[in-house]
Design a protein around this motif. Structure first.
Motif, PDB file in Angstrom:
ATOM      1  N   SER A 103      51.218 101.639  28.693  1.00  0.00           N
ATOM      2  CA  SER A 103      51.170 100.649  29.760  1.00  0.00           C
ATOM      3  C   SER A 103      49.805 100.718  30.453  1.00  0.00           C
ATOM      4  O   SER A 103      49.090 101.722  30.366  1.00  0.00           O
ATOM      5  CB  SER A 103      52.287 100.905  30.779  1.00  0.00           C
ATOM      6  N   THR A 104      49.442  99.655  31.117  1.00  0.00           N
ATOM      7  CA  THR A 104      48.124  99.592  31.759  1.00  0.00           C
ATOM      8  C   THR A 104      48.245  99.190  33.217  1.00  0.00           C
ATOM      9  O   THR A 104      49.222  98.543  33.626  1.00  0.00           O
ATOM     10  CB  THR A 104      47.191  98.590  31.040  1.00  0.00           C
ATOM     11  N   PHE A 105      47.267  99.578  33.983  1.00  0.00           N
ATOM     12  CA  PHE A 105      47.119  99.108  35.359  1.00  0.00           C
ATOM     13  C   PHE A 105      45.624  99.101  35.677  1.00  0.00           C
ATOM     14  O   PHE A 105      44.804  99.606  34.891  1.00  0.00           O
ATOM     15  CB  PHE A 105      47.907  99.986  36.339  1.00  0.00           C
ATOM     16  N   GLU A 106      45.262  98.486  36.796  1.00  0.00           N
ATOM     17  CA  GLU A 106      43.857  98.337  37.154  1.00  0.00           C
ATOM     18  C   GLU A 106      43.529  99.090  38.430  1.00  0.00           C
ATOM     19  O   GLU A 106      44.367  99.213  39.330  1.00  0.00           O
ATOM     20  CB  GLU A 106      43.495  96.856  37.319  1.00  0.00           C
ATOM     21  N   LEU A 107      42.311  99.573  38.505  1.00  0.00           N
ATOM     22  CA  LEU A 107      41.764 100.194  39.713  1.00  0.00           C
ATOM     23  C   LEU A 107      40.453  99.492  40.055  1.00  0.00           C
ATOM     24  O   LEU A 107      39.627  99.263  39.169  1.00  0.00           O
ATOM     25  CB  LEU A 107      41.506 101.690  39.500  1.00  0.00           C
ATOM     26  N   THR A 108      40.272  99.170  41.327  1.00  0.00           N
ATOM     27  CA  THR A 108      39.063  98.467  41.790  1.00  0.00           C
ATOM     28  C   THR A 108      38.380  99.291  42.866  1.00  0.00           C
ATOM     29  O   THR A 108      39.020  99.689  43.848  1.00  0.00           O
ATOM     30  CB  THR A 108      39.415  97.072  42.350  1.00  0.00           C
ATOM     31  N   THR A 109      37.111  99.547  42.696  1.00  0.00           N
ATOM     32  CA  THR A 109      36.383 100.379  43.657  1.00  0.00           C
ATOM     33  C   THR A 109      36.190  99.650  44.982  1.00  0.00           C
ATOM     34  O   THR A 109      36.035  98.431  45.029  1.00  0.00           O
ATOM     35  CB  THR A 109      35.011 100.789  43.107  1.00  0.00           C
ATOM     36  N   GLY A 110      36.174 100.444  46.054  1.00  0.00           N
ATOM     37  CA  GLY A 110      35.973  99.902  47.390  1.00  0.00           C
ATOM     38  C   GLY A 110      34.516  99.928  47.794  1.00  0.00           C
ATOM     39  O   GLY A 110      33.611 100.158  46.980  1.00  0.00           O
ATOM     40  N   ALA A 111      34.279  99.723  49.082  1.00  0.00           N
ATOM     41  CA  ALA A 111      32.919  99.621  49.597  1.00  0.00           C
ATOM     42  C   ALA A 111      32.127 100.893  49.384  1.00  0.00           C
ATOM     43  O   ALA A 111      30.894 100.863  49.268  1.00  0.00           O
ATOM     44  CB  ALA A 111      32.951  99.261  51.073  1.00  0.00           C
ATOM     45  N   ASP A 112      32.817 102.040  49.334  1.00  0.00           N
ATOM     46  CA  ASP A 112      32.115 103.312  49.137  1.00  0.00           C
ATOM     47  C   ASP A 112      31.991 103.676  47.663  1.00  0.00           C
ATOM     48  O   ASP A 112      31.533 104.757  47.306  1.00  0.00           O
ATOM     49  CB  ASP A 112      32.821 104.436  49.877  1.00  0.00           C
ATOM     50  N   GLY A 113      32.401 102.759  46.779  1.00  0.00           N
ATOM     51  CA  GLY A 113      32.248 102.984  45.347  1.00  0.00           C
ATOM     52  C   GLY A 113      33.339 103.814  44.704  1.00  0.00           C
ATOM     53  O   GLY A 113      33.242 104.141  43.527  1.00  0.00           O
ATOM     54  N   THR A 114      34.384 104.161  45.480  1.00  0.00           N
ATOM     55  CA  THR A 114      35.439 105.011  44.919  1.00  0.00           C
ATOM     56  C   THR A 114      36.777 104.295  44.917  1.00  0.00           C
ATOM     57  O   THR A 114      37.004 103.340  45.658  1.00  0.00           O
ATOM     58  CB  THR A 114      35.586 106.326  45.711  1.00  0.00           C
ATOM     59  N   VAL A 115      37.672 104.796  44.094  1.00  0.00           N
ATOM     60  CA  VAL A 115      39.051 104.337  44.069  1.00  0.00           C
ATOM     61  C   VAL A 115      39.904 105.499  43.562  1.00  0.00           C
ATOM     62  O   VAL A 115      39.505 106.233  42.656  1.00  0.00           O
ATOM     63  CB  VAL A 115      39.225 103.089  43.183  1.00  0.00           C
ATOM     64  N   THR A 116      41.064 105.682  44.174  1.00  0.00           N
ATOM     65  CA  THR A 116      41.978 106.756  43.794  1.00  0.00           C
ATOM     66  C   THR A 116      43.330 106.154  43.449  1.00  0.00           C
ATOM     67  O   THR A 116      43.867 105.324  44.195  1.00  0.00           O
ATOM     68  CB  THR A 116      42.137 107.772  44.935  1.00  0.00           C
ATOM     69  N   SER A 117      43.862 106.574  42.343  1.00  0.00           N
ATOM     70  CA  SER A 117      45.166 106.049  41.913  1.00  0.00           C
ATOM     71  C   SER A 117      46.279 106.652  42.749  1.00  0.00           C
ATOM     72  O   SER A 117      46.063 107.571  43.551  1.00  0.00           O
ATOM     73  CB  SER A 117      45.392 106.387  40.443  1.00  0.00           C
ATOM     74  N   GLY A 118      47.474 106.145  42.539  1.00  0.00           N
ATOM     75  CA  GLY A 118      48.656 106.803  43.074  1.00  0.00           C
ATOM     76  C   GLY A 118      48.986 108.018  42.215  1.00  0.00           C
ATOM     77  O   GLY A 118      48.264 108.373  41.279  1.00  0.00           O
ATOM     78  N   VAL A 119      50.086 108.689  42.536  1.00  0.00           N
ATOM     79  CA  VAL A 119      50.517 109.843  41.751  1.00  0.00           C
ATOM     80  C   VAL A 119      50.923 109.370  40.358  1.00  0.00           C
ATOM     81  O   VAL A 119      51.663 108.402  40.202  1.00  0.00           O
ATOM     82  CB  VAL A 119      51.680 110.566  42.447  1.00  0.00           C
ATOM     83  N   LEU A 120      50.434 110.082  39.339  1.00  0.00           N
ATOM     84  CA  LEU A 120      50.648 109.672  37.962  1.00  0.00           C
ATOM     85  C   LEU A 120      51.429 110.727  37.197  1.00  0.00           C
ATOM     86  O   LEU A 120      51.444 111.905  37.565  1.00  0.00           O
ATOM     87  CB  LEU A 120      49.294 109.461  37.269  1.00  0.00           C
ATOM     88  N   VAL A 121      52.069 110.296  36.097  1.00  0.00           N
ATOM     89  CA  VAL A 121      52.730 111.241  35.218  1.00  0.00           C
ATOM     90  C   VAL A 121      51.672 112.040  34.481  1.00  0.00           C
ATOM     91  O   VAL A 121      50.543 111.592  34.281  1.00  0.00           O
ATOM     92  CB  VAL A 121      53.643 110.524  34.214  1.00  0.00           C
ATOM     93  N   GLN A 122      52.013 113.242  34.113  1.00  0.00           N
ATOM     94  CA  GLN A 122      51.079 114.087  33.386  1.00  0.00           C
ATOM     95  C   GLN A 122      50.779 113.482  32.026  1.00  0.00           C
ATOM     96  O   GLN A 122      51.640 112.896  31.377  1.00  0.00           O
ATOM     97  CB  GLN A 122      51.695 115.479  33.205  1.00  0.00           C
TER      98      GLN A 122
END
Length: 729
Positions: free
Chosen positions: A447-466
């Motif tokens: 499965s896929t999902f997207e992450l988009t960086t913010g103004a400070d250039g970073t993005v953190t996902s939610g808690v993920l399965v190992q």
């Protein structure tokens, strides 16, 4: 039994219609969550049931695909200010201006389904470093007892595998031989991570008379799912003069969870110089944006005449009318007023300027007396206010500048991620953060999902399965090339995956060429400007490169995504004007036009009588320019064609000549040239001669004698004589 179950369902349905949905959600959380519940999607209990396995996998996929991005805030730890300074004197005795303590409520964030809603826990923390610094960052072992300073500590959670949660906290007991007056620094302050995110809030609770007390550090939800948590802490403090020993090593101890750590320092007592004329210092008034200033006069007990005090403020701060008080005092060897001899009425002696930024105080004659002046000014927290004071008298004068700035408390906190992916997007310089980069993340199950960086250039996902995750850039930040690499990241409950990804900016080249109107001059230097600002890049155009060049490897866009506007400008070329046409996309052409001018003088000369005014025409390369001059007696038959272009558009030097309108009965000859001037000589044309009349010859020499010219009358008489003679015959 079946009927009872149906009745139970009916009651439950009725209750559900009357109770808000959120209450049931909270109730469900309460009965299904405990402090020790493993994190969702990371450590779920295995079941032999295929149905349960399928359900767990669907829940995990749903949690993994949630767009639970944590964009760090822009809040930064404010830079600490150095201790207050005084030009020409040390800081004065410290008075603590008491006021009621205030605290800021820590807002409660919504309870996350990933954490059980249990009571906050005390965190087992070790202090790994403790020292006294003045100013911050400069460790000291000896310090004037009247100065302020910082307690600096490094701390870490004892068990690095401990995962903290919102509301967890630890307490540090502060030394009772130090004071922590709230008027010197804010009693509450933030601890931030390396990205500027507020991770925890600290609150200082001083003990009686502001001595000792404790500081509590409470973590917020930004600490969730982090391990190996550690940080720093720095706090402004003063010596508790009732508890310390002067000029001897004193021990200062902090304690956390029953574990103590100490440092030694010698508070020194330094008396006021015996010849001091003027001293000054300032202190913050707790609970108000004001500073109270103290000035002492004539510690040396000199006899002064016509003593006048002048004072002025920096910035936008102003004096507060009615706050001035002047006392005749007795000062001890530390500059403290130990006795007030007289309260001086300053009515008629104090003059405050209309803008309340300066004042004058006439002390008059000072007969060996010591004085202390106190007054209040406004103050903007976080700034440095400077106050210049001058004492003048007939005998001597002194001027000093005192400054005040709050002693800011602060610190850091952070840790490593657990079961999350954090992406950092930066420019190829490795520093500039890039926002709006979109990444596609492929989970272990496909499965896929997207992450988009913010103004400070970073993005953190939610808690993920190992498992193993694939990350690839889907959309580049504006102005940058799309990355083609795919990254493999491993996520485990004990650690997250961190990845810094760089982007190459879109680059362009800007072409420049040179054309000349007039002869080509020497090499020219062309400068490149970006948005009107010189970039420092230059090109040299000359005959060897065909008067052409280009600027390469130029960014097309700025970091914020706006396109850069490039222009060019050349160094001035003497006797030429420059015109720039074109743009960065098509290339620039710089046309240099020669500006040299010439004058062509003309004069007229006559051979024969001078005729009326004559009109002279100017020709350029044998073509009439339309320019004329009129030469006449009034102008002494001279004129000039002025301000003429020396060169034509194709660069050749123009050949100027002159021609005049015809003058009747005169021929014209032009001599000279444009450089030396033209002379037009007009010569009169000769008139044709008429035939002469001859007198008839009669052969009578006696009558005519010799042949002489005769007038008309003589000829008439002669003719008559001839006629008479004929008649006589």
């Amino acid at each position: 039994m079946k009927k009872k179950f149906c009745n139970f369902l009916g009651v439950l349905l009725a209750v559900s219609l009357m109770v808000p949905g959120g209450a049931f959600a909270a109730f469900a959380d309460e009965i299904t969550s405990t402090r020790d519940t493993p994190q969702l999607t990371t450590e779920q209990t295995q079941s032999s049931s295929k149905a349960k396995d399928q359900e767990a996998q669907e829940e995990q996929a749903e949690a993994a695909t949630e767009d639970e991005q944590t964009i760090p805030s822009e809040q930064q730890v404010s830079d600490e200010n150095e201790e207050q300074k005084t030009n020409g004197t040390r800081a004065g005795p410290l008075s603590e201006v008491s006021a009621s303590d205030t605290s800021l409520d820590n807002p409660i964030a919504p309870v996350s389904l990933l954490r059980a809603p249990t009571a906050p826990q005390v965190v087992d923390v070790d202090i790994t470093r403790f020292q006294i610094e003045a100013p911050k960052g400069n460790p000291v072992t000896e310090l004037d007892k009247n100065w302020s300073f910082y307690l600096a500590m490094d701390w870490k959670v004892k068990d690095s595998s401990t995962v903290l949660h919102k509301g967890d906290y630890f307490d540090i007991t502060l030394p009772d031989n130090l004071k922590f007056p709230p008027n010197y620094s804010a009693p509450e302050f933030d601890l931030t991570d390396s990205d500027g995110n507020v991770i925890a809030r600290a609150k200082v609770t001083p003990g009686p008379d502001n001595a000792g007390g404790s500081v509590r550090v409470t973590f917020n939800d930004k600490i969730e799912n982090k391990y190996n948590v550690h940080g720093t802490l720095y706090m402004s403090a003063l010596f508790n003069k009732q508890k310390i020993q002067d000029n001897k090593p004193n021990t200062f101890t902090v304690t956390v969870n029953g574990k103590a750590i100490s440092t030694d320092l010698t508070p020194t007592k330094k008396g006021i110089p015996s010849d001091e004329l003027l001293g000054k210092w300032g202190e913050r008034i707790n609970g108000a944006d004001q500073v109270i200033w103290y000035a002492r006069f004539n510690y040396k007990k000199a006899n002064l005449h016509n003593a006048v005090v002048t004072d002025s403020l920096s910035g936008d701060e102003t004096y507060i009318p009615g706050s001035f008080r002047l006392n005749k005092v007795v000062l001890n060897d530390e500059g403290q007023a130990t006795q007030v001899l007289e309260n001086i009425d300053i009515s008629g002696k104090l003059t405050l300027s209309p803008d309340k930024k300066s004042f004058t105080l006439n002390l008059g004659d000072v007969a060996g007396s010591q004085y202390e002046l106190a007054y209040t000014t406004t103050y903007k927290p976080g700034t440095t206010i400077r106050n210049k004071i001058k004492l003048t008298s007939r005998e001597e004068s002194k001027e000093i500048t005192a400054s005040y700035a709050t002693q800011d408390n602060g610190g850091t906190a952070g840790g490593d991620l657990a079961s999350k992916i954090k992406l950092t997007k930066v420019d190829e310089d490795g520093v500039t953060p890039l926002k709006n980069a979109v990444f596609t993340v492929t989970a272990p199950d496909g499965s896929t999902f997207e992450l988009t960086t913010g103004a400070d250039g970073t993005v953190t996902s939610g808690v993920l399965v190992q498992g193993t995750y694939k990350v690839k850039e889907k959309k580049a930040p504006l102005g940058y090339e799309l990355g083609s690499d795919e990254y493999t990241l491993e996520v485990t409950p004990a650690g997250g995956a961190l990845k810094t990804i760089t982007n190459k900016p879109i680059k362009i080249s800007v072409c420049v060429k040179k054309t000349w109107v007039g002869p080509k001059a020497g090499p020219v230097t062309v400068h490149l400007l970006a948005d009107g600002t010189d970039t420092g890049k230059t090109l040299t155009l000359d005959e060897s490169n065909g008067w052409k060049g280009q600027f390469d490897n130029l960014r097309k866009y700025k970091a914020d995504g706006t396109e850069i506007v490039y222009t060019v400008k050349e160094d001035d070329v003497p006797n030429y004007t420059a015109e720039v046409t074109g743009d960065a996309a098509t290339g620039f052409t710089i046309t240099n036009t020669n500006t040299e001018k010439v004058n062509v003088p003309v004069k007229k000369e006559w051979v024969g009588p001078k005729a009326g005014p004559v009109t002279v025409h100017l020709l350029a390369d044998d073509t009439d320019t339309g320019k004329t001059v009129t030469l006449d007696e009034a102008g002494n038959w001279q004129g000039s064609f002025s301000g003429l272009d020396k060169y034509a558009a194709d660069g050749h030097e123009i050949v100027y000549t002159v021609k005049e309108d015809d003058v009747p009965n005169y021929t014209a000859e032009v001599t000279g040239d444009a450089a030396t001037g033209f002379t037009i000589t007009n010569t009169e044309t000769p008139k044709p001669k008429k035939p002469s009349k001859k007198v008839p010859y009669t052969g009578d020499a006696g009558v005519l004698g010799t042949v002489v010219p005769l007038s008309a009358g003589a000829i008439a008489l002669l003719g008559t004589g001839i006629y008479l003679r004929k008649r006589n015959k």
